[in-house]
Enzyme design. Structure first.
Site, short mmCIF file in Angstrom:
data_model
loop_
_atom_site.label_atom_id
_atom_site.label_comp_id
_atom_site.label_asym_id
_atom_site.label_seq_id
_atom_site.Cartn_x
_atom_site.Cartn_y
_atom_site.Cartn_z
N ASP A 162 -33.60 -5.52 2.74
CA ASP A 162 -33.12 -4.23 2.26
C ASP A 162 -31.70 -3.98 2.77
OD1 ASP A 162 -32.80 -1.42 1.64
OD2 ASP A 162 -34.98 -1.33 1.47
N SER A 164 -33.03 2.15 -2.82
CA SER A 164 -34.07 1.13 -2.71
C SER A 164 -35.28 1.38 -3.59
CB SER A 164 -34.53 1.01 -1.25
OG SER A 164 -33.47 0.57 -0.43
N HIS A 197 -43.04 3.16 2.08
CA HIS A 197 -41.61 3.36 1.92
C HIS A 197 -41.19 2.88 0.54
CE1 HIS A 197 -37.33 3.44 3.40
NE2 HIS A 197 -37.83 4.46 4.06
N THR A 252 -39.39 0.40 -0.91
CA THR A 252 -39.56 -0.97 -1.41
C THR A 252 -41.02 -1.34 -1.65
OG1 THR A 252 -37.49 -1.76 -0.43
CG2 THR A 252 -39.20 -3.41 -0.84
N GLU A 286 -40.70 -7.52 3.24
CA GLU A 286 -39.46 -6.75 3.32
C GLU A 286 -38.92 -6.69 4.75
OE1 GLU A 286 -37.60 -2.31 2.46
OE2 GLU A 286 -39.69 -2.52 3.08
N ASP A 301 -31.45 -2.36 6.47
CA ASP A 301 -30.87 -1.20 5.80
C ASP A 301 -30.70 -0.03 6.76
OD1 ASP A 301 -30.23 0.35 3.27
OD2 ASP A 301 -32.00 1.45 3.94
N HIS A 346 -27.31 2.05 7.82
CA HIS A 346 -27.18 3.49 7.58
C HIS A 346 -26.74 4.22 8.85
CE1 HIS A 346 -28.31 4.24 3.46
NE2 HIS A 346 -29.41 3.51 3.56
N ASP A 390 -31.76 -5.73 -2.35
CA ASP A 390 -31.82 -4.69 -3.39
C ASP A 390 -30.48 -4.00 -3.60
OD1 ASP A 390 -31.90 -3.60 -0.86
OD2 ASP A 390 -33.53 -2.21 -1.28
#
Length: 481
Positions: free
Chosen positions: A64, A114, A175, A177, A335, A340, A344, A381
């Site tokens: 991700d 995502s 979540h 994904t 995943e 990710d 962030h 993604d």
């Protein structure tokens, strides 16, 4: 006679640099690169003999937020963790025979999220930002646009074909994904009914956690986080009973974990909430596994409690050993979701170590399967506004400083940069001089040591000069007390 710590440090620096010189010496020979090119071309030509076997098993690894800059930085980090310069290292995905690029936009967004992207690569249908398992005709947060716009995923197709199926993630199992594999929801944030507006509940929309157990009730393997969304509101968490923020969130009073246990009690089933329980099971005696290891997302790999939380590699190992027992094959979604999250938060150290851990999981999956009957795909993604540059020399720590100062404020800067997020710290209305603080606590990985050096100096030296240096060094040691 004593050898002081400073002398030992100098010896290590010189040995490290000498090692690099010996390793890089072939690179100065043009034939080195020509022969490498010929080997690469020869290997590529062998791919013309395509593998035409029908894949019995499919494993999809999804990093991700793992865009191209992240892959490059993770490759360097992997090499540096093993004492190499890093740039020449190969990730497991680098060894794959085929590579491609994809467009990741959502139907209503140039920069995707995502949820919409998961719907695209799992269901084959591009969708709106923030929605999972529904077409672009569904509008985010509008419950009445759900019915009639549901799209099914490859996980369901595999299950309908008689294969075993599994989901492994480092985020919550509900979540964005993983949820696109089983849910049909117009809002990715509807983790439990406690997160949904009253109007949506009254209109008959279901939260994602509930759909995990109802839409495809016989998913063989489910592993990740998200415990709190499975239990009634205010139910203490099994691992953190004194921390109210981890209590259950459900308003309907349902215990989804208990319901799952009751439903599969007559089958070879197993529920685990910690690493010890997971690694103690015998895969040959388990057909259905539910592993929920945290109330929300699993911790970053660098912060993982190795007594209570399994690594992504360990989860993948157990999942494949359970799923591969099915003679018809299996489908597994894996995943690396916290790559990710690290980006962030502007935490490059965490993000890149998550990517390296996913690389380990890919390696483990390769050892447990065969290329003759298993199709393995590694993808992402979307990307992030993460980059690194500054003309750093070969072997520079991926978490280090650039060799020059900024043209704008004439201060040092880290090689890694983000285009958004928390940004730099201001001191007296100007950017803080990162070379005067312990920036390493934010960026420098603590699993390995990169000895300080300047390639602008070292790369001009040869082994003869090193011989003189070592002679002087050891002569000085013998003469010192």
């Amino acid at each position: 006679r004593k050898i002081t710590p400073s002398v030992i440090t100098l010896i290590l620096i010189l040995l490290s640099t000498l090692r690099e010189q010996l390793i890089r010496k072939p690179e100065k020979d043009p034939d080195f690169w020509k022969e490498w090119a010929q080997r690469t071309l020869k290997n590529a030509l062998t791919l013309q003999d395509l593998n035409k076997n029908v894949a019995k098993n499919i494993i999809l690894f999804l990093g991700d937020g793992m865009g191209v800059p992240t892959v490059t930085a993770a490759r360097i980090l992997k090499g540096q963790m093993s004492g190499q310069s890093g740039e020449e290292t190969q990730l497991e995905m680098d060894k794959f025979p085929y590579v491609a690029l994809s467009k990741t936009y959502n139907t209503n967004a140039q920069v995707p999220d995502s949820a919409g992207t998961a719907t695209a690569y799992l269901c084959g249908v591009k969708a709106n930002e923030g929605t999972v398992g529904v077409s672009a005709a569904a509008v985010r947060s509008q419950c009445n646009t759900t019915q009639g716009n549901e799209v099914t995923s490859i996980l369901k197709w595999a299950k309908d074909a008689g294969k075993s199926v599994g989901i492994v993630t480092t985020t919550r199992v509900n979540h964005a994904t993983p949820s696109a594999a089983y849910a049909h929801c117009v809002d990715r944030d509807w983790y439990s009914d406690g997160d949904m507006p009253t109007e949506a509940l009254q209109s008959g929309c279901k939260d994602i956690a509930r759909q995990l157990f109802e839409n495809i009730p016989d998913i063989d393997v489910i592993m990740g986080g998200g415990r709190r969304n499975m239990y009634p509101r205010n139910t203490p968490d099994v691992e953190y009973p004194g921390d109210k923020k981890h209590n259950g969130t459900r308003k309907d009073g349902r215990n989804l974990v208990g319901e799952w246990i009751d439903r599969v009690k007559d089958k070879k089933s197993y529920y685990a909430w910690n690493r010890k329980d997971l690694l103690s099971l015998n895969p040959n005696n388990v057909d259905y596994l539910l592993g929920l290891f945290e109330p929300a997302d699993l911790p970053y790999e660098l912060e993982r409690n190795k007594e209570t939380d399994p690594s992504l590699t360990e989860m993948v190992d157990v999942a494949i050993k359970i799923l591969r027992k099915n003679e018809r094959g299996f489908y597994l979604l894996v995943e690396g979701g916290r790559i990710d999250h690290g980006h962030h938060e502007g935490k490059a150290k965490q993000a890149l170590h998550e990517a390296v851990e996913m690389d380990r999981a890919i390696t483990r999956a390769g050892l447990l399967t065969s290329i003759y009957d298993t199709l393995t795909v590694v993808t992402a993604d979307h990307s992030h506004v993460f980059s690194f540059g500054g003309y750093t020399p070969r072997g520079n720590s991926i978490f280090g400083l650039a060799p020059t100062v900024s043209d704008i404020d004439q201060k040092p800067f880290t090689s890694i940069l983000y285009g958004n997020g928390p940004g730099f710290k201001l001191v007296n209305s100007t950017r803080e001089n990162v070379s005067t603080v312990d920036y390493g606590k934010y960026l420098q990985a603590d699993r390995y040591l990169i000895l300080p050096r300047s390639s602008y100096i070292w790369d001009t030296w040869n082994v003869g000069i090193f011989g003189i240096l070592f002679f002087l060094l050891f002569y000085g040691m013998l003469c010192s007390c």
